[in-house]
Design a protein around this motif. Structure first.
Motif, mmCIF file in Angstrom:
data_model
loop_
_atom_site.group_PDB
_atom_site.id
_atom_site.type_symbol
_atom_site.label_atom_id
_atom_site.label_comp_id
_atom_site.label_asym_id
_atom_site.label_seq_id
_atom_site.Cartn_x
_atom_site.Cartn_y
_atom_site.Cartn_z
ATOM 1 N N ILE A 210 13.362 -5.515 -2.947
ATOM 2 C CA ILE A 210 13.563 -6.280 -4.176
ATOM 3 C C ILE A 210 13.952 -5.349 -5.321
ATOM 4 N N GLN A 211 15.007 -5.708 -6.036
ATOM 5 C CA GLN A 211 15.406 -5.005 -7.253
ATOM 6 C C GLN A 211 14.989 -5.849 -8.450
ATOM 7 N N PHE A 212 14.246 -5.242 -9.393
ATOM 8 C CA PHE A 212 13.840 -5.974 -10.586
ATOM 9 C C PHE A 212 15.060 -6.282 -11.454
ATOM 10 N N ILE A 213 15.025 -7.446 -12.113
ATOM 11 C CA ILE A 213 16.095 -7.862 -13.019
ATOM 12 C C ILE A 213 15.495 -8.103 -14.399
ATOM 13 N N GLY A 214 16.024 -7.435 -15.398
ATOM 14 C CA GLY A 214 15.600 -7.690 -16.770
ATOM 15 C C GLY A 214 14.153 -7.354 -17.055
ATOM 16 N N ILE A 215 13.579 -6.430 -16.302
ATOM 17 C CA ILE A 215 12.186 -6.054 -16.544
ATOM 18 C C ILE A 215 12.087 -5.339 -17.888
ATOM 19 N N SER A 216 11.019 -5.587 -18.623
ATOM 20 C CA SER A 216 10.873 -5.000 -19.953
ATOM 21 C C SER A 216 10.585 -3.505 -19.844
ATOM 22 N N ASP A 217 10.941 -2.771 -20.897
ATOM 23 C CA ASP A 217 10.658 -1.335 -20.923
ATOM 24 C C ASP A 217 9.157 -1.078 -20.822
ATOM 25 N N GLU A 218 8.361 -1.949 -21.433
ATOM 26 C CA GLU A 218 6.902 -1.783 -21.392
ATOM 27 C C GLU A 218 6.379 -1.921 -19.967
ATOM 28 N N ASP A 219 6.840 -2.954 -19.242
ATOM 29 C CA ASP A 219 6.394 -3.139 -17.858
ATOM 30 C C ASP A 219 6.906 -2.020 -16.961
ATOM 31 N N ARG A 220 8.133 -1.565 -17.214
ATOM 32 C CA ARG A 220 8.686 -0.460 -16.428
ATOM 33 C C ARG A 220 7.826 0.797 -16.592
ATOM 34 N N GLU A 221 7.396 1.051 -17.829
ATOM 35 C CA GLU A 221 6.562 2.216 -18.103
ATOM 36 C C GLU A 221 5.190 2.069 -17.446
ATOM 37 N N LEU A 222 4.612 0.867 -17.480
ATOM 38 C CA LEU A 222 3.320 0.624 -16.831
ATOM 39 C C LEU A 222 3.413 0.883 -15.327
ATOM 40 N N ILE A 223 4.494 0.408 -14.719
ATOM 41 C CA ILE A 223 4.674 0.609 -13.279
ATOM 42 C C ILE A 223 4.849 2.090 -12.960
ATOM 43 N N ASP A 224 5.688 2.775 -13.731
ATOM 44 C CA ASP A 224 5.943 4.186 -13.455
ATOM 45 C C ASP A 224 4.671 5.006 -13.624
ATOM 46 N N ARG A 225 3.861 4.656 -14.620
ATOM 47 C CA ARG A 225 2.598 5.367 -14.836
ATOM 48 C C ARG A 225 1.651 5.141 -13.654
ATOM 49 N N TYR A 226 1.629 3.903 -13.150
ATOM 50 C CA TYR A 226 0.778 3.602 -11.991
ATOM 51 C C TYR A 226 1.286 4.330 -10.743
ATOM 52 N N VAL A 227 2.604 4.299 -10.527
ATOM 53 C CA VAL A 227 3.179 4.934 -9.338
ATOM 54 C C VAL A 227 2.894 6.435 -9.323
ATOM 55 N N SER A 228 2.815 7.047 -10.508
ATOM 56 C CA SER A 228 2.557 8.490 -10.576
ATOM 57 C C SER A 228 1.186 8.857 -10.019
ATOM 58 N N THR A 229 0.290 7.865 -9.870
ATOM 59 C CA THR A 229 -1.051 8.132 -9.329
ATOM 60 C C THR A 229 -1.102 7.947 -7.813
ATOM 61 N N LEU A 230 0.001 7.480 -7.205
ATOM 62 C CA LEU A 230 -0.001 7.129 -5.786
ATOM 63 C C LEU A 230 0.542 8.251 -4.920
ATOM 64 N N SER A 231 0.286 8.127 -3.618
ATOM 65 C CA SER A 231 0.928 9.009 -2.652
ATOM 66 C C SER A 231 2.391 8.617 -2.562
ATOM 67 N N PRO A 232 3.309 9.602 -2.616
ATOM 68 C CA PRO A 232 4.730 9.252 -2.574
ATOM 69 C C PRO A 232 5.124 8.639 -1.250
ATOM 70 N N THR A 233 6.074 7.698 -1.311
ATOM 71 C CA THR A 233 6.620 7.090 -0.107
ATOM 72 C C THR A 233 7.481 8.107 0.624
ATOM 73 N N SER A 234 7.414 8.106 1.945
ATOM 74 C CA SER A 234 8.230 9.016 2.744
ATOM 75 C C SER A 234 9.700 8.784 2.483
ATOM 76 N N ARG A 235 10.486 9.853 2.499
ATOM 77 C CA ARG A 235 11.923 9.733 2.292
ATOM 78 C C ARG A 235 12.650 9.379 3.578
ATOM 79 N N ALA A 236 11.957 9.292 4.679
ATOM 80 C CA ALA A 236 12.611 9.019 5.963
ATOM 81 C C ALA A 236 13.297 7.670 5.947
#
Length: 236
Positions: A210-236
């Motif tokens: 799924i690609q987000f459409i029209g997501i707000s900058d605030e929500d994008r920042e919240l997601i990116d901040r949360y993702v920074s706490t996670l284990s990275p997804t494999s690049r495979a």
């Protein structure tokens, strides 16, 4: 040997932002606070790419760019960075011989696209983390549910046992797990299929990218901040 990228800016915040943009790229990052420092690093390390602010003390970016381009022993491509809307600055950067030009405030996707054009080792993908949480979505007037497998600020993988077409637009609603707990409501588009009729990645459950459409900058920042706490997804 990893490729080398030199980031040049007298403001620490911008250096840290650019380093974060390059966090998925297999490159060695060097930093400098002015053109004089940058030129010394170029002559010692011969970076594969220089990304440099225009306005800096001691030696500005335009003078440094000219010096790099005039030195027969240097061949580093240079991306200049300046504020949007200042025609005089844009002209100054181009006259200095830069290979490309970016404008502040910097956008991650535009930054990575420009960098990758000059250095293919730069990874354009966003930081993505493995996570599972419930996702409600509406399509064709129906409210349905599935769960996430991974997440980035630009989209997620939605596991759902149903057949939908690529390009279908969805209304999405989900809560980020702790420590965030933020509620995200946005639209999305099915960018690719991984269903029983169009299996693409057997390592993932059936579902959709799924690609987000029209997501707000605030929500994008919240997601990116949360993702920074996670284990990275494999690049495979």
């Amino acid at each position: 040997m990893a490729h080398k990228v030199l980031l040049v800016d007298d403001v620490s915040m911008f250096l840290e932002l650019e380093k974060d943009f390059l966090s998925l790229s297999a490159v060695d990052i060097f930093t400098a606070r002015n053109g004089e420092e940058a030129l010394a690093i170029c002559r010692k390390e011969h970076p594969d790419l220089v990304i440099m602010d225009l306005h800096m003390p001691v030696m500005d970016g335009a003078d440094c760019c000219r010096a790099i381009k005039k030195d027969p022993h240097l061949s580093s491509p240079v991306i200049m960075v300046t504020s949007e809307g200042k025609e005089a600055d844009r002209r100054l950067c181009l006259e200095a011989g830069c290979d490309d030009l970016l404008f502040k405030p910097l956008d991650r996707a535009i930054f990575l696209h420009a960098a990758r054009k000059l250095l293919p080792a730069v990874d354009r993908r966003d930081r993505r983390g493995s996570c599972r949480f419930n996702v409600k979505f509406r399509a064709f007037g129906l409210t349905l549910s599935g769960f996430s497998v991974n997440l980035s600020q630009n989209g997620l993988y939605l596991a759902a046992d149903m057949e939908l077409e690529q390009g279908t637009e969805l209304e999405l609603l989900f809560a980020l797990p702790e420590p965030s707990t933020a509620i995200i409501q946005t639209k999305g588009r099915i960018a690719w299929l991984n269903t029983s009729k169009a299996r693409r990645k057997n390592s993932l459950p059936e579902g959709f990218g799924i690609q987000f459409i029209g997501i707000s900058d605030e929500d994008r920042e919240l997601i990116d901040r949360y993702v920074s706490t996670l284990s990275p997804t494999s690049r495979a």
